[in-house]
Design a protein around this motif. Sequence first.
Motif, PDB file in Angstrom:
ATOM      1  N   TRP A  96      -3.991 -10.451   5.640  1.00 24.87           N
ATOM      2  CA  TRP A  96      -4.347  -9.057   5.477  1.00 24.87           C
ATOM      3  C   TRP A  96      -5.857  -8.835   5.572  1.00 24.87           C
ATOM      4  O   TRP A  96      -6.299  -7.776   6.006  1.00 24.87           O
ATOM      5  CB  TRP A  96      -3.737  -8.478   4.203  1.00 24.87           C
TER       6      TRP A  96
ATOM      7  N   LYS B  83       5.022  -3.217  -1.116  1.00 24.36           N
ATOM      8  CA  LYS B  83       4.328  -3.949  -0.061  1.00 24.36           C
ATOM      9  C   LYS B  83       3.087  -3.190   0.385  1.00 24.36           C
ATOM     10  O   LYS B  83       2.076  -3.795   0.710  1.00 24.36           O
ATOM     11  CB  LYS B  83       5.246  -4.258   1.115  1.00 24.36           C
TER      12      LYS B  83
ATOM     13  N   ARG C  97      -0.877  -4.585  -0.380  1.00 22.75           N
ATOM     14  CA  ARG C  97      -1.735  -4.690   0.805  1.00 22.75           C
ATOM     15  C   ARG C  97      -3.013  -3.888   0.587  1.00 22.75           C
ATOM     16  O   ARG C  97      -4.117  -4.356   0.903  1.00 22.75           O
ATOM     17  CB  ARG C  97      -1.005  -4.187   2.046  1.00 22.75           C
TER      18      ARG C  97
END
Length: 70
Positions: free
Chosen positions: A63, A29, A33
């Motif tokens: 994001w 993750k 990102r």
Amino acid sequence: MRTGISVTVSPADCRRLEALVRDRNTPQKHAWRAEIVLLTAAGLGTVEIMRRTGKSKTCVWRWQERCAAE
């Protein structure tokens, strides 16, 4: 890239984010990102970022907004 979202990454931050993406011990993750932030800073569009990361449009937008807010 979406209108109104501008992301500038310093060279030091860019190296740090690239290291996160390359490190095989980084949680996935965090890696994707970081990749979204790097691709956004490189000026790629949302569709291309979605294609390269395999994430949805809302995820990419989320994001991008969080990074731009920082």
